[in-house]
Design a protein around this motif. Structure first.
Motif, short mmCIF file in Angstrom:
data_model
loop_
_atom_site.label_atom_id
_atom_site.label_comp_id
_atom_site.label_asym_id
_atom_site.label_seq_id
_atom_site.Cartn_x
_atom_site.Cartn_y
_atom_site.Cartn_z
N UNK A 1 1.41 6.89 -6.77
CA UNK A 1 0.54 7.06 -7.32
C UNK A 1 0.63 9.39 -7.01
N UNK A 2 1.30 8.73 -5.66
CA UNK A 2 1.01 10.50 -5.29
C UNK A 2 2.10 11.25 -6.12
N UNK B 1 2.35 1.64 -2.75
CA UNK B 1 1.37 1.97 -3.96
C UNK B 1 1.09 3.92 -4.14
N UNK B 2 0.51 3.59 -3.01
CA UNK B 2 0.69 5.65 -2.93
C UNK B 2 1.56 6.35 -3.01
N UNK C 1 -7.45 21.04 -3.90
CA UNK C 1 -6.08 20.94 -4.48
C UNK C 1 -6.47 21.24 -5.62
N UNK D 1 1.14 -1.30 -0.24
CA UNK D 1 0.07 -0.30 0.22
C UNK D 1 0.64 1.35 -0.02
N UNK D 2 1.85 1.16 0.88
CA UNK D 2 2.46 2.29 1.02
C UNK D 2 3.31 2.78 -0.28
#
Lengths: 296, 162
Positions: free
Chosen positions: A46-47, A42-43, A195, A39-40
Protein backbone atom coordinates in the motif's frame (compact mmCIF):
# COMPACT_ATOMS: atom_id res chain seq x y z
CA UNK A 1 -3.25 -53.18 28.46
CA UNK A 2 -3.16 -50.71 31.29
CA UNK A 3 -0.53 -48.68 29.51
CA UNK A 4 -2.74 -48.34 26.41
CA UNK A 5 -5.68 -47.23 28.51
CA UNK A 6 -3.52 -44.64 30.17
CA UNK A 7 -2.34 -43.25 26.84
CA UNK A 8 -5.86 -43.07 25.36
CA UNK A 9 -7.21 -41.39 28.48
CA UNK A 10 -4.45 -38.84 28.57
CA UNK A 11 -4.99 -38.13 24.85
CA UNK A 12 -8.72 -37.71 25.45
CA UNK A 13 -7.98 -35.41 28.36
CA UNK A 14 -5.64 -33.38 26.26
CA UNK A 15 -8.13 -33.02 23.42
CA UNK A 16 -11.20 -32.25 25.48
CA UNK A 17 -10.15 -30.48 28.67
CA UNK A 18 -6.93 -28.83 27.67
CA UNK A 19 -8.31 -27.60 24.37
CA UNK A 20 -11.22 -26.07 26.15
CA UNK A 21 -9.19 -24.43 28.87
CA UNK A 22 -6.48 -23.09 26.60
CA UNK A 23 -8.46 -21.98 23.64
CA UNK A 24 -6.78 -22.06 20.27
CA UNK A 25 -3.69 -23.35 22.14
CA UNK A 26 -0.98 -23.83 19.52
CA UNK A 27 -2.83 -22.34 16.58
CA UNK A 28 -2.93 -18.87 18.13
CA UNK A 29 0.83 -18.47 17.61
CA UNK A 30 0.75 -19.54 13.97
CA UNK A 31 -2.28 -17.35 13.42
CA UNK A 32 -0.66 -14.21 14.82
CA UNK A 33 2.55 -14.90 12.93
CA UNK A 34 0.60 -15.24 9.67
CA UNK A 35 -1.45 -12.11 10.30
CA UNK A 36 1.62 -10.05 11.23
CA UNK A 37 3.28 -11.18 8.02
CA UNK A 38 0.15 -10.41 6.00
CA UNK A 39 -0.12 -6.94 7.58
CA UNK A 40 3.49 -6.14 6.76
CA UNK A 41 3.00 -7.25 3.16
CA UNK A 42 -0.19 -5.16 2.93
CA UNK A 43 1.51 -2.08 4.35
CA UNK A 44 4.51 -2.40 2.06
CA UNK A 45 2.36 -2.82 -1.03
CA UNK A 46 0.00 0.00 0.00
CA UNK A 47 2.85 2.37 0.75
CA UNK A 48 4.84 1.68 -2.42
CA UNK A 49 2.20 0.97 -5.02
CA UNK A 50 -1.44 1.63 -5.77
CA UNK A 51 -2.64 -1.96 -6.23
CA UNK A 52 -4.76 -1.98 -3.10
CA UNK A 53 -7.21 0.76 -4.11
CA UNK A 54 -9.70 -2.02 -4.94
CA UNK A 55 -9.60 -3.45 -1.41
CA UNK A 56 -9.80 0.01 0.05
CA UNK A 57 -12.87 0.97 -1.94
CA UNK A 58 -14.57 -2.30 -1.00
CA UNK A 59 -13.96 -1.60 2.71
CA UNK A 60 -15.01 1.98 2.16
CA UNK A 61 -18.27 0.76 0.66
CA UNK A 62 -18.82 -1.44 3.74
CA UNK A 63 -18.31 1.58 6.00
CA UNK A 64 -20.39 3.93 3.83
CA UNK A 65 -23.75 3.22 5.57
CA UNK A 66 -22.15 4.12 8.92
CA UNK A 67 -20.65 7.30 7.50
CA UNK A 68 -23.97 8.20 5.94
CA UNK A 69 -25.80 7.65 9.23
CA UNK A 70 -23.35 9.81 11.15
CA UNK A 71 -23.62 12.56 8.57
CA UNK A 72 -27.42 12.42 8.52
CA UNK A 73 -28.17 14.54 11.64
CA UNK A 74 -25.94 17.30 10.28
CA UNK A 75 -27.76 17.18 6.94
CA UNK A 76 -31.10 17.36 8.74
CA UNK A 77 -29.98 20.32 10.87
CA UNK A 78 -28.76 22.18 7.78
CA UNK A 79 -32.01 21.43 6.00
CA UNK A 80 -34.07 22.59 8.98
CA UNK A 81 -31.95 25.71 9.14
CA UNK A 82 -32.87 26.47 5.55
CA UNK A 83 -36.55 25.65 5.92
CA UNK A 84 -37.24 27.48 9.16
CA UNK A 85 -35.55 30.74 8.31
CA UNK A 86 -37.31 34.10 8.41
CA UNK A 87 -38.73 35.53 5.22
CA UNK A 88 -36.99 38.87 5.82
CA UNK A 89 -33.60 37.20 6.12
CA UNK A 90 -34.20 35.34 2.88
CA UNK A 91 -35.21 38.53 1.07
CA UNK A 92 -32.15 40.38 2.34
CA UNK A 93 -29.87 37.53 1.43
CA UNK A 94 -31.43 37.28 -1.99
CA UNK A 95 -30.93 41.00 -2.60
CA UNK A 96 -27.29 40.84 -1.55
CA UNK A 97 -26.70 37.83 -3.77
CA UNK A 98 -28.36 39.46 -6.77
CA UNK A 99 -26.18 42.53 -6.33
CA UNK A 100 -23.08 40.37 -6.10
CA UNK A 101 -24.09 38.37 -9.13
CA UNK A 102 -24.57 41.52 -11.22
CA UNK A 103 -21.10 42.72 -10.29
CA UNK A 104 -19.62 39.33 -11.11
CA UNK A 105 -21.44 39.17 -14.43
CA UNK A 106 -19.91 42.49 -15.48
CA UNK A 107 -16.48 41.14 -14.58
CA UNK A 108 -17.22 37.92 -16.43
CA UNK A 109 -17.94 39.78 -19.68
CA UNK A 110 -14.41 41.04 -19.62
CA UNK A 111 -13.06 37.67 -18.59
CA UNK A 112 -14.58 35.92 -21.61
CA UNK A 113 -12.84 38.44 -23.85
CA UNK A 114 -9.52 37.98 -22.04
CA UNK A 115 -9.79 34.22 -22.15
CA UNK A 116 -10.37 34.30 -25.90
CA UNK A 117 -7.44 36.65 -26.38
CA UNK A 118 -5.25 34.53 -24.13
CA UNK A 119 -6.09 31.39 -26.06
CA UNK A 120 -5.30 33.10 -29.38
CA UNK A 121 -1.95 34.37 -28.05
CA UNK A 122 -1.07 30.96 -26.68
CA UNK A 123 -1.87 29.28 -29.97
CA UNK A 124 0.40 31.80 -31.66
CA UNK A 125 3.14 30.85 -29.23
CA UNK A 126 2.24 27.19 -29.75
CA UNK A 127 2.13 26.61 -26.03
CA UNK A 128 -0.02 23.73 -24.89
CA UNK A 129 -1.09 24.91 -21.49
CA UNK A 130 -4.10 23.09 -20.18
CA UNK A 131 -7.05 25.08 -18.93
CA UNK A 132 -9.39 23.76 -16.27
CA UNK A 133 -13.02 24.36 -16.93
CA UNK A 134 -15.74 21.98 -15.78
CA UNK A 135 -16.60 22.17 -12.11
CA UNK A 136 -18.81 20.22 -9.73
CA UNK A 137 -19.86 21.23 -6.23
CA UNK A 138 -19.28 18.66 -3.49
CA UNK A 139 -20.26 18.85 0.15
CA UNK A 140 -18.02 17.84 3.03
CA UNK A 141 -19.40 15.01 5.15
CA UNK A 142 -19.28 15.36 8.92
CA UNK A 143 -16.71 12.61 9.42
CA UNK A 144 -13.52 12.74 11.48
CA UNK A 145 -10.23 11.09 10.52
CA UNK A 146 -6.91 10.74 12.29
CA UNK A 147 -6.44 14.02 14.26
CA UNK A 148 -2.81 14.32 13.12
CA UNK A 149 -3.79 14.29 9.47
CA UNK A 150 -5.94 16.72 7.52
CA UNK A 151 -8.39 14.57 5.61
CA UNK A 152 -12.02 15.20 4.69
CA UNK A 153 -14.79 13.09 3.21
CA UNK A 154 -16.69 14.39 0.16
CA UNK A 155 -20.17 13.29 -0.86
CA UNK A 156 -19.18 12.74 -4.52
CA UNK A 157 -17.52 9.61 -5.82
CA UNK A 158 -16.50 7.84 -9.00
CA UNK A 159 -20.19 7.80 -10.06
CA UNK A 160 -19.90 11.57 -10.50
CA UNK A 161 -16.60 11.21 -12.35
CA UNK A 162 -14.32 12.04 -9.44
CA UNK A 163 -10.83 10.62 -9.94
CA UNK A 164 -7.73 10.16 -7.83
CA UNK A 165 -5.69 13.34 -7.72
CA UNK A 166 -8.73 15.48 -8.51
CA UNK A 167 -7.99 19.09 -7.50
CA UNK A 168 -10.37 20.73 -5.05
CA UNK A 169 -10.93 24.47 -4.70
CA UNK A 170 -13.26 26.73 -2.82
CA UNK A 171 -14.30 30.31 -3.52
CA UNK A 172 -11.04 31.64 -2.04
CA UNK A 173 -8.37 29.25 -3.19
CA UNK A 174 -6.98 25.74 -3.36
CA UNK A 175 -8.34 23.30 -0.76
CA UNK A 176 -6.61 20.01 -1.57
CA UNK A 177 -6.86 16.91 -3.71
CA UNK A 178 -8.74 13.63 -3.78
CA UNK A 179 -6.71 10.63 -2.58
CA UNK A 180 -9.22 7.74 -2.52
CA UNK A 181 -12.38 7.33 -4.55
CA UNK A 182 -15.26 4.94 -4.07
CA UNK A 183 -18.54 4.96 -6.01
CA UNK A 184 -20.53 7.25 -3.70
CA UNK A 185 -17.95 9.27 -1.80
CA UNK A 186 -14.28 10.16 -1.80
CA UNK A 187 -11.54 11.06 0.64
CA UNK A 188 -9.54 14.21 0.10
CA UNK A 189 -6.30 15.51 1.57
CA UNK A 190 -6.18 19.19 2.51
CA UNK A 191 -3.14 21.26 1.57
CA UNK A 192 -2.35 21.53 5.31
CA UNK A 193 -1.85 17.75 5.69
CA UNK A 194 1.76 16.95 6.66
CA UNK A 195 2.02 14.67 3.61
CA UNK A 196 0.87 17.30 1.13
CA UNK A 197 3.04 19.62 -0.93
CA UNK A 198 1.69 22.18 -3.39
CA UNK A 199 3.89 23.58 -6.17
CA UNK A 200 3.42 27.37 -6.06
CA UNK A 201 4.98 30.58 -7.23
CA UNK A 202 4.91 34.05 -5.74
CA UNK A 203 2.39 36.07 -7.66
CA UNK A 204 4.43 39.30 -7.38
CA UNK A 205 7.69 38.09 -8.92
CA UNK A 206 7.13 34.56 -10.15
CA UNK A 207 9.62 32.92 -7.76
CA UNK A 208 8.88 29.20 -7.54
CA UNK A 209 8.47 27.43 -4.21
CA UNK A 210 6.73 24.49 -2.56
CA UNK A 211 4.06 24.91 0.10
CA UNK A 212 4.18 22.00 2.54
CA UNK A 213 1.41 21.14 4.98
CA UNK A 214 2.28 21.21 8.67
CA UNK A 215 -0.68 19.31 10.12
CA UNK A 216 -1.78 22.48 11.89
CA UNK A 217 -5.13 23.83 10.71
CA UNK A 218 -4.08 27.14 9.13
CA UNK A 219 -0.37 27.00 8.47
CA UNK A 220 1.81 26.03 5.53
CA UNK A 221 5.55 25.89 5.52
CA UNK A 222 7.61 27.13 2.59
CA UNK A 223 10.98 25.35 2.82
CA UNK A 224 14.24 26.13 0.99
CA UNK A 225 13.77 29.87 0.64
CA UNK A 226 17.23 31.51 0.71
CA UNK A 227 17.77 34.33 3.23
CA UNK A 228 18.35 36.75 0.40
CA UNK A 229 15.17 35.85 -1.53
CA UNK A 230 12.73 38.57 -2.47
CA UNK A 231 9.81 37.52 -0.29
CA UNK A 232 7.61 39.67 1.94
CA UNK A 233 4.85 39.17 4.43
CA UNK A 234 1.50 39.35 2.62
CA UNK A 235 2.83 37.98 -0.68
CA UNK A 236 0.25 35.85 -2.46
CA UNK A 237 1.28 32.34 -3.46
CA UNK A 238 -0.54 30.92 -6.47
CA UNK A 239 -0.38 27.43 -7.97
CA UNK A 240 2.32 27.11 -10.59
CA UNK A 241 0.77 24.08 -12.25
CA UNK A 242 4.16 22.38 -12.27
CA UNK A 243 3.06 19.18 -10.56
CA UNK A 244 0.36 18.74 -13.25
CA UNK A 245 -2.11 18.16 -10.42
CA UNK A 246 -3.45 21.65 -9.79
CA UNK A 247 -4.53 24.09 -12.47
CA UNK A 248 -2.12 27.04 -12.65
CA UNK A 249 -2.90 30.45 -11.25
CA UNK A 250 -5.22 29.71 -8.33
CA UNK A 251 -4.45 31.38 -4.99
CA UNK A 252 -3.04 29.02 -2.33
CA UNK A 253 -1.79 31.08 0.62
CA UNK A 254 -0.44 34.37 1.87
CA UNK A 255 2.97 34.65 3.53
CA UNK A 256 2.33 35.27 7.23
CA UNK A 257 5.67 34.82 8.94
CA UNK A 258 9.32 35.12 7.88
CA UNK A 259 12.15 34.41 10.30
CA UNK A 260 15.64 35.03 9.02
CA UNK A 261 18.48 33.53 11.00
CA UNK A 262 21.83 34.58 9.47
CA UNK A 263 23.54 31.42 10.74
CA UNK A 264 21.22 29.21 8.69
CA UNK A 265 21.21 29.05 4.93
CA UNK A 266 17.44 29.11 4.57
CA UNK A 267 14.79 31.40 6.00
CA UNK A 268 11.86 29.97 7.92
CA UNK A 269 8.76 30.97 6.01
CA UNK A 270 5.17 30.22 6.91
CA UNK A 271 1.98 31.03 5.04
CA UNK A 272 -1.71 31.03 5.77
CA UNK A 273 -4.04 29.32 3.26
CA UNK A 274 -6.47 31.66 1.52
CA UNK A 275 -9.17 28.98 1.32
CA UNK A 276 -11.33 28.64 4.42
CA UNK A 277 -10.12 25.10 5.10
CA UNK A 278 -11.64 24.69 8.55
CA UNK A 279 -14.96 26.41 7.90
CA UNK A 280 -15.86 25.43 4.37
CA UNK A 281 -18.91 23.22 3.83
CA UNK A 282 -18.90 23.12 0.04
CA UNK A 283 -15.95 22.71 -2.27
CA UNK A 284 -15.47 22.70 -6.04
CA UNK A 285 -14.06 19.77 -7.98
CA UNK A 286 -12.34 20.98 -11.17
CA UNK A 287 -11.90 18.96 -14.36
CA UNK A 288 -9.13 19.53 -16.88
CA UNK A 289 -10.48 21.13 -20.05
CA UNK A 290 -8.92 18.57 -22.38
CA UNK A 291 -10.73 15.74 -20.62
CA UNK A 292 -14.10 17.42 -20.96
CA UNK A 293 -13.44 18.02 -24.61
CA UNK A 294 -12.66 14.35 -25.08
CA UNK A 295 -15.93 13.47 -23.37
CA UNK A 296 -17.86 15.63 -25.79
CA UNK B 1 -31.01 -22.52 16.18
CA UNK B 2 -29.13 -20.82 13.38
CA UNK B 3 -31.42 -17.80 13.60
CA UNK B 4 -30.63 -17.66 17.29
CA UNK B 5 -26.91 -17.79 16.56
CA UNK B 6 -27.33 -14.98 14.05
CA UNK B 7 -29.20 -12.90 16.56
CA UNK B 8 -26.44 -13.41 19.09
CA UNK B 9 -23.70 -12.45 16.65
CA UNK B 10 -25.86 -9.42 15.98
CA UNK B 11 -25.10 -8.03 19.43
CA UNK B 12 -21.37 -8.37 18.82
CA UNK B 13 -21.71 -6.76 15.38
CA UNK B 14 -23.79 -3.95 16.85
CA UNK B 15 -21.19 -3.21 19.52
CA UNK B 16 -18.52 -3.01 16.80
CA UNK B 17 -20.73 -0.78 14.63
CA UNK B 18 -21.27 1.62 17.53
CA UNK B 19 -17.54 1.65 18.26
CA UNK B 20 -16.79 2.53 14.62
CA UNK B 21 -19.47 5.22 14.61
CA UNK B 22 -18.00 6.79 17.75
CA UNK B 23 -14.58 6.72 16.07
CA UNK B 24 -15.88 8.69 13.08
CA UNK B 25 -18.21 11.05 14.94
CA UNK B 26 -17.06 14.64 14.47
CA UNK B 27 -15.72 16.19 17.68
CA UNK B 28 -14.64 19.76 18.37
CA UNK B 29 -11.00 20.32 17.44
CA UNK B 30 -9.68 20.60 20.98
CA UNK B 31 -11.04 17.21 22.05
CA UNK B 32 -10.21 15.36 18.85
CA UNK B 33 -6.74 14.27 20.03
CA UNK B 34 -8.24 12.69 23.16
CA UNK B 35 -10.73 10.50 21.32
CA UNK B 36 -10.72 7.05 22.98
CA UNK B 37 -9.87 3.97 20.92
CA UNK B 38 -13.42 2.65 20.98
CA UNK B 39 -12.76 -0.29 18.67
CA UNK B 40 -9.87 -1.47 20.86
CA UNK B 41 -12.13 -1.38 23.92
CA UNK B 42 -14.73 -3.55 22.20
CA UNK B 43 -12.07 -5.94 20.88
CA UNK B 44 -10.57 -6.34 24.36
CA UNK B 45 -13.98 -6.92 25.92
CA UNK B 46 -15.05 -9.65 23.49
CA UNK B 47 -11.63 -11.30 23.64
CA UNK B 48 -12.02 -11.56 27.41
CA UNK B 49 -15.67 -12.59 27.38
CA UNK B 50 -15.78 -14.97 24.41
CA UNK B 51 -12.20 -15.94 23.62
CA UNK B 52 -13.39 -19.02 21.70
CA UNK B 53 -15.40 -16.87 19.28
CA UNK B 54 -13.69 -13.49 19.04
CA UNK B 55 -9.99 -13.73 18.46
CA UNK B 56 -7.07 -12.43 16.50
CA UNK B 57 -8.74 -12.86 13.11
CA UNK B 58 -11.70 -10.65 13.94
CA UNK B 59 -9.44 -8.09 15.60
CA UNK B 60 -7.38 -8.02 12.39
CA UNK B 61 -10.44 -7.44 10.21
CA UNK B 62 -11.69 -4.71 12.56
CA UNK B 63 -8.25 -3.14 12.28
CA UNK B 64 -8.42 -3.21 8.49
CA UNK B 65 -11.74 -1.34 8.65
CA UNK B 66 -10.17 1.12 11.09
CA UNK B 67 -7.37 1.75 8.59
CA UNK B 68 -9.91 2.95 6.06
CA UNK B 69 -11.83 4.90 8.72
CA UNK B 70 -8.67 6.77 9.73
CA UNK B 71 -7.34 7.08 6.20
CA UNK B 72 -4.16 5.25 7.21
CA UNK B 73 -2.15 2.80 5.10
CA UNK B 74 -3.80 -0.63 4.96
CA UNK B 75 -2.48 -2.96 7.63
CA UNK B 76 -1.43 -0.41 10.23
CA UNK B 77 -4.34 -0.74 12.65
CA UNK B 78 -4.88 -4.34 11.52
CA UNK B 79 -1.43 -5.29 12.80
CA UNK B 80 -1.78 -3.27 16.01
CA UNK B 81 -5.22 -4.65 16.87
CA UNK B 82 -4.26 -8.25 16.05
CA UNK B 83 -1.24 -8.02 18.34
CA UNK B 84 -3.34 -6.43 21.07
CA UNK B 85 -5.89 -9.25 20.76
CA UNK B 86 -3.03 -11.74 20.92
CA UNK B 87 -1.78 -10.28 24.21
CA UNK B 88 -5.33 -10.25 25.58
CA UNK B 89 -5.94 -13.89 24.63
CA UNK B 90 -2.60 -14.87 26.08
CA UNK B 91 -3.54 -13.55 29.52
CA UNK B 92 -7.33 -13.68 29.39
CA UNK B 93 -7.75 -16.14 32.26
CA UNK B 94 -5.68 -13.94 34.52
CA UNK B 95 -7.28 -10.67 33.43
CA UNK B 96 -10.77 -12.09 33.99
CA UNK B 97 -10.23 -12.56 37.71
CA UNK B 98 -8.65 -9.16 38.24
CA UNK B 99 -10.56 -6.41 39.97
CA UNK B 100 -11.95 -3.69 37.79
CA UNK B 101 -9.20 -1.15 38.57
CA UNK B 102 -6.56 -3.76 37.87
CA UNK B 103 -8.26 -4.49 34.57
CA UNK B 104 -8.19 -0.77 33.84
CA UNK B 105 -4.42 -0.82 34.24
CA UNK B 106 -4.18 -3.84 31.96
CA UNK B 107 -6.29 -2.03 29.35
CA UNK B 108 -3.96 0.96 29.66
CA UNK B 109 -0.99 -1.29 28.93
CA UNK B 110 -2.78 -2.99 26.03
CA UNK B 111 -3.80 0.27 24.36
CA UNK B 112 -0.32 1.72 24.98
CA UNK B 113 1.14 -1.30 23.20
CA UNK B 114 -1.27 -0.70 20.31
CA UNK B 115 -0.33 2.99 20.10
CA UNK B 116 3.35 2.15 20.29
CA UNK B 117 2.90 -0.23 17.37
CA UNK B 118 1.08 2.44 15.37
CA UNK B 119 3.58 5.24 16.02
CA UNK B 120 6.31 2.80 15.08
CA UNK B 121 4.65 2.07 11.74
CA UNK B 122 3.91 5.77 11.18
CA UNK B 123 7.54 6.55 11.93
CA UNK B 124 8.66 4.00 9.34
CA UNK B 125 6.65 5.70 6.60
CA UNK B 126 7.66 9.16 7.86
CA UNK B 127 4.45 10.55 9.26
CA UNK B 128 4.89 10.13 13.01
CA UNK B 129 3.17 12.92 14.96
CA UNK B 130 5.65 14.96 17.00
CA UNK B 131 3.14 16.04 19.60
CA UNK B 132 3.06 14.26 22.98
CA UNK B 133 -0.72 14.57 22.82
CA UNK B 134 -0.56 11.45 20.67
CA UNK B 135 -0.52 9.30 23.82
CA UNK B 136 -3.66 10.79 25.43
CA UNK B 137 -6.09 8.26 23.84
CA UNK B 138 -4.58 5.38 25.82
CA UNK B 139 -5.48 7.18 29.08
CA UNK B 140 -9.01 8.13 27.98
CA UNK B 141 -9.54 4.59 26.68
CA UNK B 142 -8.41 3.01 29.96
CA UNK B 143 -10.63 5.38 31.97
CA UNK B 144 -13.63 4.27 29.91
CA UNK B 145 -12.96 0.57 30.52
CA UNK B 146 -15.16 0.16 33.66
CA UNK B 147 -18.21 1.61 31.88
CA UNK B 148 -17.62 -0.32 28.69
CA UNK B 149 -17.14 -3.50 30.71
CA UNK B 150 -20.39 -3.12 32.63
CA UNK B 151 -22.47 -2.05 29.64
CA UNK B 152 -21.20 -4.84 27.39
CA UNK B 153 -21.46 -7.44 30.15
CA UNK B 154 -25.08 -6.50 30.84
CA UNK B 155 -25.81 -6.62 27.12
CA UNK B 156 -24.12 -10.00 26.80
CA UNK B 157 -26.00 -11.44 29.76
CA UNK B 158 -29.43 -10.11 28.84
CA UNK B 159 -29.09 -11.40 25.29
CA UNK B 160 -27.29 -14.58 26.44
CA UNK B 161 -24.47 -14.28 23.93
CA UNK B 162 -22.16 -17.28 24.29
Amino acid sequence: MRGWLHVTLSCLWRITIKQRLFIQGASIHTKIALLVLLSIVLMTVDHRQRHLEGIRSVISAVIYPLRYTINLPFVVVNWADEVFTFRNNLINENRALLKKQRLLEVKLQKLAFFEQENRRLRSMLQSAKRGWEKVLIAELMAIDFDPFKRLVQLNRGSNDGVFEGHPILDANGVVGQVIHVDPLSSTAMLITDPNHATPVHINRNGMRAIAMGTGEPNRLEIPHIPNSADIRIGDLLVTSGLGLRFPAGYPVARISEITINPSESYAQVFAEPTAHLERTQEVLLVWPESDTEEKR
Amino acid sequence: MSAQMKHKSGIILLSFAIAFALTMLPLPDWSEVGRPEWVSLVVIYWCLALPERIGIGIAWIAGLLLDVVHGAILGQYALALALMAYFTLHFYQRIRIYRIWQQTLVVLMLVLSEQLMIIWIKGTIGEAPESRLYWIPSITTALLWPWTYHILRDLRRSFRVH
